[in-house]
Design a protein around this motif. Structure first.
Motif, mmCIF file in Angstrom:
data_model
loop_
_atom_site.group_PDB
_atom_site.id
_atom_site.type_symbol
_atom_site.label_atom_id
_atom_site.label_comp_id
_atom_site.label_asym_id
_atom_site.label_seq_id
_atom_site.Cartn_x
_atom_site.Cartn_y
_atom_site.Cartn_z
ATOM 1 N N UNK A 41 0.581 -1.115 0.392
ATOM 2 C CA UNK A 41 0.241 -0.214 0.264
ATOM 3 C C UNK A 41 1.212 1.330 -0.252
ATOM 4 N N UNK A 42 1.623 1.362 1.126
ATOM 5 C CA UNK A 42 2.421 2.990 1.027
ATOM 6 C C UNK A 42 3.807 2.869 -0.034
ATOM 7 N N UNK A 43 4.320 1.245 -0.292
ATOM 8 C CA UNK A 43 4.989 1.638 -1.378
ATOM 9 C C UNK A 43 4.843 2.346 -2.753
ATOM 10 N N UNK A 49 2.973 9.318 -5.566
ATOM 11 C CA UNK A 49 3.392 10.410 -5.213
ATOM 12 C C UNK A 49 4.217 11.367 -6.389
ATOM 13 N N UNK A 50 5.821 10.239 -6.077
ATOM 14 C CA UNK A 50 6.565 10.692 -6.670
ATOM 15 C C UNK A 50 6.481 11.478 -7.911
ATOM 16 N N UNK A 51 5.366 10.484 -8.763
ATOM 17 C CA UNK A 51 5.891 10.555 -10.312
ATOM 18 C C UNK A 51 4.215 11.069 -10.794
ATOM 19 N N UNK A 52 3.764 11.439 -9.449
ATOM 20 C CA UNK A 52 2.074 12.418 -10.186
ATOM 21 C C UNK A 52 1.621 13.218 -9.240
ATOM 22 N N UNK A 53 2.988 14.517 -8.681
ATOM 23 C CA UNK A 53 2.812 14.773 -7.364
ATOM 24 C C UNK A 53 0.982 15.759 -7.512
ATOM 25 N N UNK A 54 0.714 16.093 -8.205
ATOM 26 C CA UNK A 54 -0.318 16.668 -8.021
ATOM 27 C C UNK A 54 -1.879 16.102 -8.115
ATOM 28 N N UNK A 55 -1.700 14.543 -7.848
ATOM 29 C CA UNK A 55 -2.624 13.970 -7.846
ATOM 30 C C UNK A 55 -2.556 13.445 -6.704
ATOM 31 N N UNK A 56 -4.429 13.281 -5.874
ATOM 32 C CA UNK A 56 -4.982 13.495 -4.483
ATOM 33 C C UNK A 56 -4.645 11.733 -4.444
ATOM 34 N N UNK A 57 -4.117 11.236 -3.006
ATOM 35 C CA UNK A 57 -4.153 9.919 -3.626
ATOM 36 C C UNK A 57 -3.669 9.815 -1.870
ATOM 37 N N UNK A 58 -5.096 8.642 -1.291
ATOM 38 C CA UNK A 58 -5.258 8.171 0.032
ATOM 39 C C UNK A 58 -4.976 7.485 0.242
ATOM 40 N N UNK A 59 -3.908 6.505 1.146
ATOM 41 C CA UNK A 59 -4.355 5.023 1.786
ATOM 42 C C UNK A 59 -4.761 4.967 3.380
ATOM 43 N N UNK A 60 -5.992 4.152 3.006
ATOM 44 C CA UNK A 60 -7.328 3.883 4.386
ATOM 45 C C UNK A 60 -6.845 2.466 5.294
ATOM 46 N N UNK A 61 -7.335 1.948 6.043
ATOM 47 C CA UNK A 61 -7.303 1.267 6.542
ATOM 48 C C UNK A 61 -7.022 1.097 8.227
ATOM 49 N N UNK A 62 -7.067 0.207 8.926
ATOM 50 C CA UNK A 62 -6.729 -0.581 10.139
ATOM 51 C C UNK A 62 -4.723 0.190 10.768
ATOM 52 N N UNK A 63 -5.209 0.999 11.796
ATOM 53 C CA UNK A 63 -3.745 0.858 12.193
ATOM 54 C C UNK A 63 -3.397 -0.011 12.944
ATOM 55 N N UNK A 64 -2.017 -0.087 13.507
ATOM 56 C CA UNK A 64 -0.908 -1.815 13.739
ATOM 57 C C UNK A 64 -0.118 -1.000 14.921
ATOM 58 N N UNK A 68 3.417 0.900 13.234
ATOM 59 C CA UNK A 68 2.993 2.153 13.355
ATOM 60 C C UNK A 68 3.535 2.923 14.236
ATOM 61 N N UNK A 69 4.273 4.090 14.376
ATOM 62 C CA UNK A 69 4.786 5.111 13.820
ATOM 63 C C UNK A 69 6.267 4.267 12.732
ATOM 64 N N UNK A 70 6.692 3.743 13.591
ATOM 65 C CA UNK A 70 7.991 2.995 13.233
ATOM 66 C C UNK A 70 8.608 3.065 12.363
ATOM 67 N N UNK A 71 7.664 1.946 11.479
ATOM 68 C CA UNK A 71 7.603 1.561 9.931
ATOM 69 C C UNK A 71 6.801 1.865 8.653
ATOM 70 N N UNK A 72 5.931 2.808 9.244
ATOM 71 C CA UNK A 72 5.014 2.777 8.001
ATOM 72 C C UNK A 72 3.974 3.925 8.616
ATOM 73 N N UNK A 73 3.456 5.364 8.386
ATOM 74 C CA UNK A 73 2.335 6.484 9.112
ATOM 75 C C UNK A 73 1.491 5.877 9.206
ATOM 76 N N UNK A 74 0.715 6.674 9.503
ATOM 77 C CA UNK A 74 -0.694 6.457 10.641
ATOM 78 C C UNK A 74 -1.838 6.143 9.046
ATOM 79 N N UNK A 75 -2.866 5.353 9.524
ATOM 80 C CA UNK A 75 -3.205 5.931 7.818
ATOM 81 C C UNK A 75 -3.912 6.581 7.802
ATOM 82 N N UNK A 76 -4.939 7.014 6.764
ATOM 83 C CA UNK A 76 -5.557 8.194 6.582
ATOM 84 C C UNK A 76 -6.956 7.422 6.911
#
Length: 324
Positions: A41-43, A49-64, A68-76
């Motif tokens: 998901x995060x990759x 976002x790196x290649x299409x910076x103007x796009x609005x992109x979200x990552x959703x789901x439950x936390x862990x 979180x937060x050492x490996x991955x950010x808090x889901x949106x």
């Protein structure tokens, strides 16, 4: 090769086109995420976002709690109104069945793409790129980003996430489905300059809380006469050990290569859902058919299932004992 290069290239072109076509994208993955679900998901998020910076992109789901937060950010978390007001592309990664999607708003998406490496039993998307011989969903997406023209960058953020996913689902390259391509892609990701020592330290660090959990597991596991090893965590156990439902399978691989053990089962009570979460692992015995008998599925040697009651546990153990 376990896939047709022409077919997968065509699928990758279609995926890229859909990413280009939509200004708003939501990336989903399965509930109770593991390294691969989060990593894929995060990759993909970072790559878009790196290649299409103007796009609005979200990552959703439950936390862990552990990731979180050492490996991955808090889901949106998106408001219901966002889904109602925004025409968007839904990309679902590492999720075999629709009931396992962590945030179930894909019915409000304009178009749904499924990217997965599980046996394809639930055709819930408009477009599917599913290959069950890939060791990880992150491997599939790493192949996708590495196959793109050089004008598309693979940043260290994206590479780190995919690498974590591959490491997690291959047990650091130990399991049966690791192929030469798996190792080549891992090498390509490392070539971006990511720090594998930092990654391993974060992925496999432990705590006294987790050590106490391991102590409980070692004191309470059981093994059937035919080598099925299992441990059970009740809601009371979880509270006493300060362990969450998502962490119930944390020590399942401790027993995976023990002599005389043919398969391993962790059974964790999910009181909020009124069910018992089951994780299954085996070094040599195919267990996915057993998982499918008990409301689950997955891979040949790593799968999940659900029990409505512990009364069903003897039947599960018997089925695993009899599996070949």
């Amino acid at each position: 090769m376990f896939f047709d290069a022409k077919v997968i290239n065509k699928q990758f072109k279609s995926l890229l086109k859909k990413i280009k076509d939509f200004d708003k994208i939501v990336i989903y993955r399965h509930e109770m995420p593991d390294f691969d679900a989060f990593g894929t998901q995060m990759g993909l998020y970072y790559w878009i976002k790196d290649n299409f910076p103007l796009k609005e992109v979200h990552y959703v789901g439950d936390s862990h709690r552990t990731f979180v937060p050492d490996l991955f950010p808090e889901p949106q978390a998106l408001d219901e109104s966002w889904y109602d007001q925004n025409e968007h592309l839904a990309i679902v990664v590492d999720t075999a069945t629709v009931d396992r999607i962590a945030d179930r708003h894909i019915e409000k998406a304009k178009y749904v793409i499924k990217l997965d490496h599980h046996i394809n039993v639930d055709h819930y998307a408009n477009e599917e790129i599913v290959y069950d011989k890939f060791a990880a969903a992150s491997e599939l997406l790493a192949l996708f980003v590495m196959a793109q023209p050089r004008k598309y960058i693979v940043s260290q953020d994206a590479a780190r996430a995919f690498y974590i996913g591959i490491i997690g689902d291959t047990g650091r390259f130990q399991y049966q489905d690791v192929s030469p391509m798996t190792l080549r892609l891992a090498a390509d990701l490392l070539a971006t300059g990511i720090d594998k020592t930092e990654i391993y330290n974060q992925m496999y660090k432990s705590s006294l809380r987790q050590l106490n959990f391991l102590k409980f597991v070692l004191n309470n596991y059981k093994v059937s006469e035919k080598g099925t090893c299992y441990y059970v965590l009740t809601d009371e156990d979880l509270k006493r050990l300060d362990i969450e439902v998502t962490e119930g399978k944390l020590h399942i691989n401790t027993f995976r290569n023990v002599e005389g053990v043919t398969s391993v089962v962790s059974v964790t009570e999910d009181k909020a859902k009124g069910e018992w979460r089951v994780s299954l692992r085996s070094a040599h015995k195919v267990i996915v058919n057993v998982a499918q008998q008990f409301n689950g599925g997955g891979h040949e040697y790593a799968a999940g299932a659900k029990l409505k009651s512990l009364d069903d546990l003897p039947a599960l153990i018997k089925a695993l004992d009899e599996a070949e």
